[in-house]
Design a protein around this motif. Structure first.
Motif, PDB file in Angstrom:
ATOM      1  N   VAL A   1      -6.428   8.520  -0.558  1.00 52.48           N
ATOM      2  CA  VAL A   1      -7.233   7.819  -1.557  1.00 52.48           C
ATOM      3  C   VAL A   1      -8.037   8.799  -2.406  1.00 52.48           C
TER       4      VAL A   1
ATOM      5  N   GLU B   1     -10.234   2.273  -3.012  1.00 49.09           N
ATOM      6  CA  GLU B   1     -11.060   2.389  -1.807  1.00 49.09           C
ATOM      7  C   GLU B   1     -10.392   1.642  -0.651  1.00 49.09           C
ATOM      8  N   TRP B   2     -10.274   2.340   0.482  1.00 47.42           N
ATOM      9  CA  TRP B   2      -9.884   1.625   1.691  1.00 47.42           C
ATOM     10  C   TRP B   2     -11.053   0.736   2.086  1.00 47.42           C
TER      11      TRP B   2
ATOM     12  N   ASP C   1      -6.146  -2.581  10.543  1.00 46.38           N
ATOM     13  CA  ASP C   1      -5.489  -2.835   9.279  1.00 46.38           C
ATOM     14  C   ASP C   1      -6.531  -2.952   8.176  1.00 46.38           C
ATOM     15  N   TRP C   2      -6.407  -2.089   7.189  1.00 43.61           N
ATOM     16  CA  TRP C   2      -7.325  -2.059   6.063  1.00 43.61           C
ATOM     17  C   TRP C   2      -6.538  -2.363   4.814  1.00 43.61           C
TER      18      TRP C   2
ATOM     19  N   LEU D   1       2.179   4.689   3.965  1.00 43.45           N
ATOM     20  CA  LEU D   1       0.748   4.397   3.939  1.00 43.45           C
ATOM     21  C   LEU D   1      -0.053   5.478   4.661  1.00 43.45           C
ATOM     22  N   HIS D   2       0.542   6.083   5.687  1.00 46.74           N
ATOM     23  CA  HIS D   2      -0.152   7.138   6.420  1.00 46.74           C
ATOM     24  C   HIS D   2      -0.298   8.398   5.575  1.00 46.74           C
TER      25      HIS D   2
ATOM     26  N   ALA E   1       0.283  -0.874   8.119  1.00 50.49           N
ATOM     27  CA  ALA E   1       0.404   0.572   8.285  1.00 50.49           C
ATOM     28  C   ALA E   1       1.385   0.936   9.391  1.00 50.49           C
TER      29      ALA E   1
ATOM     30  N   ILE F   1      -5.842  -1.784   0.538  1.00 50.36           N
ATOM     31  CA  ILE F   1      -6.022  -0.943  -0.626  1.00 50.36           C
ATOM     32  C   ILE F   1      -5.597  -1.724  -1.854  1.00 50.36           C
TER      33      ILE F   1
END
Length: 204
Positions: free
Chosen positions: A99, A141-142, A201-202, A94-95, A88, A204
């Motif tokens: 979702v 889903e994050w 950090d996630w 990404l920001h 990100a 997707i």
């Protein structure tokens, strides 16, 4: 991450049900390289945009790192899977990724699909048209990386959520088909490398 549909509508008929690979499981967006793709990185971007329902990624704002290449056995041959990661802090798009909006778009497409299915028109479509309208993803889903690893590796999780349980009952699926060992190893390696440093950090 994306949760896959359980039923593979493209391969199913009016009288028989085919299942998706890893039905109802959480997985990364991905797909096969096309002849027009100039590189695997370009394939990754195209597939990501397609599966995120056309989300716009500016040409100068797609920064990914090749994390691993694994061999996945298929029915007729093995496939090489190139795994890219996007952070990100280096990808501003990404920001801007919402979702909830992606899932609303998914629901609109699902409503259109259900209309075709309910009227019987779906089964009259050409294969190409079926590929366009058939749902492959239930939801986005994050997800924290540690949660993704737990879902993939915990043998005591009978169903990942209510959607998978309901679909398994409907289509008489006896048990989960979690992602393969190679992908689990990749997730665990990714967790080991990233978690101590990038707590936000996630996936997707």
């Amino acid at each position: 991450m994306e949760q896959r549909q359980v039923k593979n509508w493209i391969k199913s008929t009016e009288n028989s049900t085919a299942l998706m690979a890893w039905p109802g499981e959480y997985a990364f967006p991905g797909g096969a390289k096309e002849r027009t793709d100039r590189s695997m990185e370009e394939t990754a971007k195209r597939e990501l945009q397609e599966e995120l329902l056309g989300v716009y990624i500016p040409p100068n704002d797609f920064h990914v790192r090749l994390f691993d290449v694994i061999s996945v056995p298929g029915t007729r041959r093995n496939y090489q899977v190139h795994i890219y990661i996007a952070f990100a802090h280096t990808n501003q798009w990404l920001h801007r990724l919402e979702v909830d909006e992606l899932n609303r778009n998914l629901q609109r497409r699902m409503n259109e699909f259900n209309y075709l299915l309910g009227t019987g028109e779906y089964w009259k479509l050409s294969e190409q048209h079926k590929m366009y309208v058939s749902p492959e993803v239930h939801q986005f889903e994050w997800m924290p990386l540690r949660t993704a690893v737990a879902i993939a590796t915990n043998p005591f999780i009978e169903y990942v959520n209510e959607f998978q349980r309901t679909e398994f009952m409907k289509h008489k699926v006896p048990k989960r088909e979690p992602i393969g060992e190679q992908m689990i190893e990749v997730l665990e390696a990714l967790l080991k490398e990233l978690e101590p440093v990038h707590h936000t950090d996630w996936l997707i």
